[in-house]
Motif scaffolding. Sequence first.
Motif, PDB file in Angstrom:
ATOM      1  N   GLU A   1       9.693 114.946  39.104  1.00 13.17           N
ATOM      2  CA  GLU A   1      11.119 114.793  38.836  1.00 13.17           C
ATOM      3  C   GLU A   1      11.385 114.548  37.354  1.00 13.17           C
ATOM      4  O   GLU A   1      12.232 115.187  36.737  1.00 13.17           O
ATOM      5  CB  GLU A   1      11.698 113.623  39.648  1.00 13.17           C
ATOM      6  CG  GLU A   1      11.636 113.815  41.135  1.00 13.17           C
ATOM      7  CD  GLU A   1      10.328 113.332  41.747  1.00 13.17           C
ATOM      8  OE1 GLU A   1       9.535 112.651  41.059  1.00 13.17           O
ATOM      9  OE2 GLU A   1      10.102 113.641  42.922  1.00 13.17           O
ATOM     10  N   TRP A   2      10.626 113.615  36.789  1.00 11.63           N
ATOM     11  CA  TRP A   2      10.801 113.303  35.376  1.00 11.63           C
ATOM     12  C   TRP A   2      10.269 114.418  34.493  1.00 11.63           C
ATOM     13  O   TRP A   2      10.800 114.664  33.407  1.00 11.63           O
ATOM     14  CB  TRP A   2      10.136 111.973  35.036  1.00 11.63           C
ATOM     15  CG  TRP A   2      10.951 110.803  35.491  1.00 11.63           C
ATOM     16  CD1 TRP A   2      10.693 109.997  36.555  1.00 11.63           C
ATOM     17  CD2 TRP A   2      12.162 110.331  34.908  1.00 11.63           C
ATOM     18  NE1 TRP A   2      11.669 109.040  36.657  1.00 11.63           N
ATOM     19  CE2 TRP A   2      12.588 109.224  35.666  1.00 11.63           C
ATOM     20  CE3 TRP A   2      12.926 110.729  33.822  1.00 11.63           C
ATOM     21  CZ2 TRP A   2      13.748 108.512  35.366  1.00 11.63           C
ATOM     22  CZ3 TRP A   2      14.079 110.023  33.529  1.00 11.63           C
ATOM     23  CH2 TRP A   2      14.484 108.935  34.295  1.00 11.63           C
TER      24      TRP A   2
ATOM     25  N   TRP B   1      12.977 116.897  34.045  1.00 13.47           N
ATOM     26  CA  TRP B   1      14.010 116.407  33.137  1.00 13.47           C
ATOM     27  C   TRP B   1      13.530 116.456  31.691  1.00 13.47           C
ATOM     28  O   TRP B   1      14.282 116.859  30.802  1.00 13.47           O
ATOM     29  CB  TRP B   1      14.409 114.979  33.510  1.00 13.47           C
ATOM     30  CG  TRP B   1      15.436 114.415  32.592  1.00 13.47           C
ATOM     31  CD1 TRP B   1      16.777 114.663  32.603  1.00 13.47           C
ATOM     32  CD2 TRP B   1      15.198 113.535  31.490  1.00 13.47           C
ATOM     33  NE1 TRP B   1      17.386 113.982  31.584  1.00 13.47           N
ATOM     34  CE2 TRP B   1      16.435 113.279  30.890  1.00 13.47           C
ATOM     35  CE3 TRP B   1      14.065 112.926  30.967  1.00 13.47           C
ATOM     36  CZ2 TRP B   1      16.577 112.447  29.786  1.00 13.47           C
ATOM     37  CZ3 TRP B   1      14.198 112.108  29.870  1.00 13.47           C
ATOM     38  CH2 TRP B   1      15.437 111.873  29.290  1.00 13.47           C
TER      39      TRP B   1
ATOM     40  N   PRO C   1      16.453 111.852  37.062  1.00  5.65           N
ATOM     41  CA  PRO C   1      16.274 111.493  38.466  1.00  5.65           C
ATOM     42  C   PRO C   1      16.960 110.181  38.857  1.00  5.65           C
ATOM     43  O   PRO C   1      17.198 109.944  40.036  1.00  5.65           O
ATOM     44  CB  PRO C   1      14.762 111.368  38.634  1.00  5.65           C
ATOM     45  CG  PRO C   1      14.193 112.140  37.524  1.00  5.65           C
ATOM     46  CD  PRO C   1      15.172 112.090  36.406  1.00  5.65           C
TER      47      PRO C   1
ATOM     48  N   PRO D   1      18.774 112.167  42.072  1.00  3.38           N
ATOM     49  CA  PRO D   1      17.408 112.315  42.583  1.00  3.38           C
ATOM     50  C   PRO D   1      17.217 113.631  43.320  1.00  3.38           C
ATOM     51  O   PRO D   1      18.134 114.142  43.956  1.00  3.38           O
ATOM     52  CB  PRO D   1      17.235 111.118  43.522  1.00  3.38           C
ATOM     53  CG  PRO D   1      18.582 110.561  43.744  1.00  3.38           C
ATOM     54  CD  PRO D   1      19.492 111.080  42.691  1.00  3.38           C
ATOM     55  N   LEU D   2      16.011 114.176  43.200  1.00  2.00           N
ATOM     56  CA  LEU D   2      15.707 115.431  43.879  1.00  2.00           C
ATOM     57  C   LEU D   2      15.545 115.185  45.372  1.00  2.00           C
ATOM     58  O   LEU D   2      15.014 114.150  45.782  1.00  2.00           O
ATOM     59  CB  LEU D   2      14.412 116.025  43.324  1.00  2.00           C
ATOM     60  CG  LEU D   2      14.449 116.508  41.884  1.00  2.00           C
ATOM     61  CD1 LEU D   2      13.082 117.011  41.480  1.00  2.00           C
ATOM     62  CD2 LEU D   2      15.469 117.590  41.706  1.00  2.00           C
TER      63      LEU D   2
ATOM     64  N   ARG E   1      13.804 115.177  48.791  1.00  2.00           N
ATOM     65  CA  ARG E   1      12.391 115.157  49.166  1.00  2.00           C
ATOM     66  C   ARG E   1      12.226 115.780  50.543  1.00  2.00           C
ATOM     67  O   ARG E   1      13.014 115.509  51.441  1.00  2.00           O
ATOM     68  CB  ARG E   1      11.861 113.722  49.206  1.00  2.00           C
ATOM     69  CG  ARG E   1      12.009 112.937  47.919  1.00  2.00           C
ATOM     70  CD  ARG E   1      11.098 113.365  46.857  1.00  2.00           C
ATOM     71  NE  ARG E   1       9.709 113.182  47.230  1.00  2.00           N
ATOM     72  CZ  ARG E   1       8.716 113.265  46.415  1.00  2.00           C
ATOM     73  NH1 ARG E   1       8.932 113.510  45.153  1.00  2.00           N
ATOM     74  NH2 ARG E   1       7.491 113.123  46.831  1.00  2.00           N
TER      75      ARG E   1
END
Length: 125
Positions: free
Chosen positions: A63-64, A67, A76, A80-81, A83
């Motif tokens: 996630e990071w 970005w 995130p 947030p992605l 899941r």
Amino acid sequence: MNFLLKILTWWNGATIGTALFTRRHGQRVGEDAVGNIYYQTADGSRRWVIYKGEAEASQVSPEWHGWLHHTWQQPPTEAPLPRKAWEKPHVPNMTGTALAYRPPGSILAPAGPRVQPDYEAWTPQ
């Protein structure tokens, strides 16, 4: 001692130059589960991470990572992605540690049942 390590080592957190640049231009965006802290400039053109402990890039979660590389604009912490149920949590690269994967039959594998080889070695008569 910690101050001396900051001066003399680059792998133990941020260097002096990075720490000064972060203090002057960095806006804290968030922190991940490992303790790494993420920053960006005021206009968002530059993004970077200050690692907690040793500078190991595999500590950065997907996630990071997305970005940091401008794959998406929202960090995130804000967006947030989603899941999937089958996704496992992020684990840094364990190569070279006691937690590294060692397949059955490896000479480095812990003691256990030995795997029979797939072939029989030929010996001349």
